[in-house]
Write a protein that holds these residues in place. Structure first.
Motif, PDB file in Angstrom:
ATOM      1  N   ALA A 186       4.312 -60.181  23.659  1.00 18.63           N
ATOM      2  CA  ALA A 186       5.626 -60.751  23.962  1.00 18.63           C
ATOM      3  C   ALA A 186       5.923 -60.649  25.455  1.00 18.63           C
ATOM      4  O   ALA A 186       6.414 -61.610  26.078  1.00 18.63           O
ATOM      5  CB  ALA A 186       6.702 -60.046  23.152  1.00 18.63           C
ATOM      6  N   LEU A 191       8.640 -63.142  26.370  1.00 17.02           N
ATOM      7  CA  LEU A 191       9.619 -62.981  25.303  1.00 17.02           C
ATOM      8  C   LEU A 191      10.083 -61.526  25.234  1.00 17.02           C
ATOM      9  O   LEU A 191       9.478 -60.642  25.838  1.00 17.02           O
ATOM     10  CB  LEU A 191       9.007 -63.405  23.967  1.00 17.02           C
ATOM     11  CG  LEU A 191       8.612 -64.890  23.877  1.00 17.02           C
ATOM     12  CD1 LEU A 191       7.903 -65.180  22.561  1.00 17.02           C
ATOM     13  CD2 LEU A 191       9.839 -65.791  24.032  1.00 17.02           C
ATOM     14  N   ASP A 196      10.064 -61.639  18.318  1.00 14.79           N
ATOM     15  CA  ASP A 196      10.120 -63.040  18.725  1.00 14.79           C
ATOM     16  C   ASP A 196       8.826 -63.779  18.409  1.00 14.79           C
ATOM     17  O   ASP A 196       8.704 -64.972  18.719  1.00 14.79           O
ATOM     18  CB  ASP A 196      10.405 -63.142  20.234  1.00 14.79           C
ATOM     19  CG  ASP A 196      11.814 -62.685  20.587  1.00 14.79           C
ATOM     20  OD1 ASP A 196      12.712 -62.884  19.746  1.00 14.79           O
ATOM     21  OD2 ASP A 196      12.012 -62.139  21.679  1.00 14.79           O
ATOM     22  N   LEU A 197       7.852 -63.072  17.820  1.00 13.32           N
ATOM     23  CA  LEU A 197       6.556 -63.673  17.507  1.00 13.32           C
ATOM     24  C   LEU A 197       6.409 -63.901  16.004  1.00 13.32           C
ATOM     25  O   LEU A 197       6.855 -63.085  15.199  1.00 13.32           O
ATOM     26  CB  LEU A 197       5.409 -62.754  17.967  1.00 13.32           C
ATOM     27  CG  LEU A 197       5.385 -62.337  19.445  1.00 13.32           C
ATOM     28  CD1 LEU A 197       4.219 -61.388  19.686  1.00 13.32           C
ATOM     29  CD2 LEU A 197       5.288 -63.544  20.354  1.00 13.32           C
ATOM     30  N   THR A 214       2.724 -67.762  17.265  1.00 11.65           N
ATOM     31  CA  THR A 214       3.659 -68.752  17.790  1.00 11.65           C
ATOM     32  C   THR A 214       4.973 -68.057  18.109  1.00 11.65           C
ATOM     33  O   THR A 214       5.203 -66.906  17.714  1.00 11.65           O
ATOM     34  CB  THR A 214       3.926 -69.881  16.777  1.00 11.65           C
ATOM     35  OG1 THR A 214       4.693 -69.348  15.672  1.00 11.65           O
ATOM     36  CG2 THR A 214       2.634 -70.489  16.261  1.00 11.65           C
ATOM     37  N   ASP A 215       5.850 -68.785  18.812  1.00 16.37           N
ATOM     38  CA  ASP A 215       7.220 -68.286  18.929  1.00 16.37           C
ATOM     39  C   ASP A 215       8.003 -68.798  17.728  1.00 16.37           C
ATOM     40  O   ASP A 215       7.464 -69.482  16.846  1.00 16.37           O
ATOM     41  CB  ASP A 215       7.850 -68.687  20.262  1.00 16.37           C
ATOM     42  CG  ASP A 215       7.968 -70.199  20.442  1.00 16.37           C
ATOM     43  OD1 ASP A 215       7.904 -70.947  19.436  1.00 16.37           O
ATOM     44  OD2 ASP A 215       8.110 -70.639  21.605  1.00 16.37           O
ATOM     45  N   LYS A 216       9.270 -68.472  17.653  1.00 16.69           N
ATOM     46  CA  LYS A 216      10.053 -68.831  16.470  1.00 16.69           C
ATOM     47  C   LYS A 216      10.350 -70.325  16.385  1.00 16.69           C
ATOM     48  O   LYS A 216      10.786 -70.822  15.344  1.00 16.69           O
ATOM     49  CB  LYS A 216      11.346 -68.015  16.436  1.00 16.69           C
ATOM     50  CG  LYS A 216      11.093 -66.546  16.111  1.00 16.69           C
ATOM     51  CD  LYS A 216      12.352 -65.794  15.793  1.00 16.69           C
ATOM     52  CE  LYS A 216      12.037 -64.394  15.273  1.00 16.69           C
ATOM     53  NZ  LYS A 216      13.260 -63.620  14.969  1.00 16.69           N
ATOM     54  N   GLN A 217      10.095 -71.043  17.475  1.00 16.31           N
ATOM     55  CA  GLN A 217      10.254 -72.489  17.467  1.00 16.31           C
ATOM     56  C   GLN A 217       8.955 -73.194  17.074  1.00 16.31           C
ATOM     57  O   GLN A 217       8.902 -74.424  17.013  1.00 16.31           O
ATOM     58  CB  GLN A 217      10.715 -72.996  18.843  1.00 16.31           C
ATOM     59  CG  GLN A 217      12.162 -72.634  19.199  1.00 16.31           C
ATOM     60  CD  GLN A 217      12.349 -71.149  19.472  1.00 16.31           C
ATOM     61  OE1 GLN A 217      11.566 -70.543  20.202  1.00 16.31           O
ATOM     62  NE2 GLN A 217      13.377 -70.574  18.881  1.00 16.31           N
ATOM     63  N   ASN A 219       6.037 -72.961  18.771  1.00 16.57           N
ATOM     64  CA  ASN A 219       5.149 -73.243  19.897  1.00 16.57           C
ATOM     65  C   ASN A 219       3.945 -72.312  19.873  1.00 16.57           C
ATOM     66  O   ASN A 219       4.096 -71.089  19.734  1.00 16.57           O
ATOM     67  CB  ASN A 219       5.907 -73.069  21.224  1.00 16.57           C
ATOM     68  CG  ASN A 219       7.062 -74.048  21.356  1.00 16.57           C
ATOM     69  OD1 ASN A 219       6.878 -75.245  21.252  1.00 16.57           O
ATOM     70  ND2 ASN A 219       8.266 -73.519  21.558  1.00 16.57           N
ATOM     71  N   LEU A 221       1.299 -69.942  21.045  1.00 13.94           N
ATOM     72  CA  LEU A 221       1.177 -69.032  22.185  1.00 13.94           C
ATOM     73  C   LEU A 221      -0.258 -68.560  22.398  1.00 13.94           C
ATOM     74  O   LEU A 221      -0.545 -67.878  23.389  1.00 13.94           O
ATOM     75  CB  LEU A 221       2.081 -67.810  21.980  1.00 13.94           C
ATOM     76  CG  LEU A 221       3.575 -68.093  21.804  1.00 13.94           C
ATOM     77  CD1 LEU A 221       4.328 -66.797  21.537  1.00 13.94           C
ATOM     78  CD2 LEU A 221       4.152 -68.797  23.024  1.00 13.94           C
TER      79      LEU A 221
END
Length: 447
Positions: A186, A191, A196-197, A214-217, A219, A221
């Protein structure tokens, strides 16, 4: 925050109250009372003198920050385990004296000396099994509805034993190493922390790989993390790593070399012991191992700070801080208490979570945590490389537990010999025979 309609407060027992990790857990509990309120906190340890050093400082800390919480420290199992909702188990059977031998005996034979991997980890595992089983039995006798979160090492062997010997017990075996690494991930991508992962991970304890982050959206990583890890490992540096001990700096940086073996995943740091054992031995001092470092650094700091608090009669200016080790444990308690189904790692029977691995293997995979404990998530098939590694190491862990249950010299020799860290059966036997003498007060008599 706690639901306003839910006015429950919980009783928590820390089994292994004399641990140097205990102050961090206490601070995390006190900082999280809004989401996990306490009515009682207890310490239990069979070494009352060591525990008292931590407990006396904790009593001051609680009186100043949360005087409504009842606190006690005891060496009496009945008193400790009666009326508790959660047991946090962090025992070290044989203490640092035996840990030192776990590290130094293998190194004498040119083999990695480490407390959770290789011969040292197996030796420690055989000491830990009866200690953790004893705690489970106390909990079931005096507080049968309680949950135990066990992070006593070596978690892989302990988990294999508890699932086999106490299959219906409410014990959850966990480890903070992937948590520490995910906090580092993070930080690398900018982040706040591991929460947040969103991740996929599979393997055994201290023996696993991330396949997706990924992130919470949503995306991806992984490309950014892989590029960073390929050059720096998981070393962040700067203020983040201020105070990180030299041995851990080396471990985090070595992840760069471990990563190169499989650039499609991101590895657990402990894989360095299995993939680069010659390098580890070359960079180890057989006369000054991790145990010596801990005693000179962490143990000295923790007990020194506890003494300072007691001498001054106040903890208002303490430099004790919560850490990853403790925040994860409290998050798990909260998820179980309030049925949140938070996604976290646990060490559990495979039962299809990794579809092409023995269903009886004790694996480490993401689970959803609620009031009924962990619900494993499917991670699909292990790749050929990981499947081979997992199958071999899980066999070592199963043989170690077999040896303890059957009092079998041969099974234990097989475990030592099969371990990837040990070069051949002759060296395995030499180490085992020396380990038997060192552990005569802890192991069953082998036949």
């Amino acid at each position: 925050m706690v639901n306003a309609k839910d006015d429950r407060k919980f009783s928590v027992l820390i089994a292994g109250g004399g641990s140097t990790y205990t102050p961090g857990i206490v601070l995390t509990l006190l900082n999280g009372l809004d989401k996990f309120p306490l009515r009682k906190l207890k310490f239990y340890d069979n070494d009352g003198e060591r525990q008292k050093k931590i407990a006396d400082a904790t009593a001051i800390l609680i009186k100043e920050r949360a005087p409504e919480i009842e606190f006690e420290a005891t060496t009496d199992p009945k008193e400790a385990f009666t009326d508790v909702d959660f047991v946090m188990a962090q025992i070290r059977v044989g203490k640092y004296a035996m840990r030192s031998l776990d590290e130094k005996i293998p190194l004498k034979h040119g083999v990695v000396g480490q407390e959770t991997t290789g011969p040292g980890g197996i030796a420690y595992g055989l000491r830990s099994i009866p200690g953790v089983i004893e705690l489970v039995d106390y909990m079931e006798k005096y507080s049968p509805n309680a949950w135990m979160l066990n992070y006593s090492n070596p978690a892989a062997i302990v988990a294999e034993a508890t699932h086999r010997l106490r299959p219906n017990s409410k014990i959850i075996n966990i480890c903070d190493m992937p948590i520490d690494i995910m906090d580092r991930m993070a930080a690398i991508v900018g982040l706040k922390d591991r929460n947040d992962l969103v991740f996929r991970y599979y393997g055994l304890n201290h023996f696993g790989w991330w396949t997706e982050i990924t992130d919470k959206q949503g995306n991806d990583l992984m490309p950014q993390l892989k590029e960073y890890v390929s050059k720096n490992g998981y070393w962040v540096g700067g203020d983040y790593d201020k105070g990180t001990e030299a041995s851990w700096e080396s471990t985090f940086k070595k992840a760069a070399d471990v990563y190169k073996l499989d650039p499609t995943t991101l590895p657990n740091t402990y894989l360095k012991y299995y993939m680069y054992p010659s390098w580890v031995v070359k960079h180890s001092d057989p006369n000054y191992t991790r145990t010596d470092e801990v005693e000179a650094h962490r143990q000295k700091l923790v007990f020194g700070e506890c003494k300072r608090i007691v001498d001054n009669g106040t903890a208002k200016d303490t430099d004790f801080k919560p850490d990853e080790h403790s925040t994860y444990i409290v998050d798990l308690c909260t998820a179980i208490a309030y049925n949140t189904h938070q996604r976290m790692l646990a060490i559990i029977p495979n039962e299809g979570a990794i579809s092409n691995i023995d269903p009886t293997a004790t694996v480490e995979v993401p689970c959803l945590f609620g009031s009924n404990g962990p619900e494993r998530l499917s991670m699909g098939k292990a790749a050929t490389y990981q499947k081979g590694m997992i199958t071999e190491q899980n066999s070592v862990e199963k043989l170690a537990v077999d040896a303890w249950v059957e009092h079998s010299y041969t099974k234990l020799w097989q475990a030592f010999s099969l371990c990837k860290i040990v070069p051949d059966a002759g060296i395995a036997k030499d180490i085992l025979d020396e380990m038997i003498v060192a552990n005569k007060d802890f192991w069953p008599e082998l036949k």
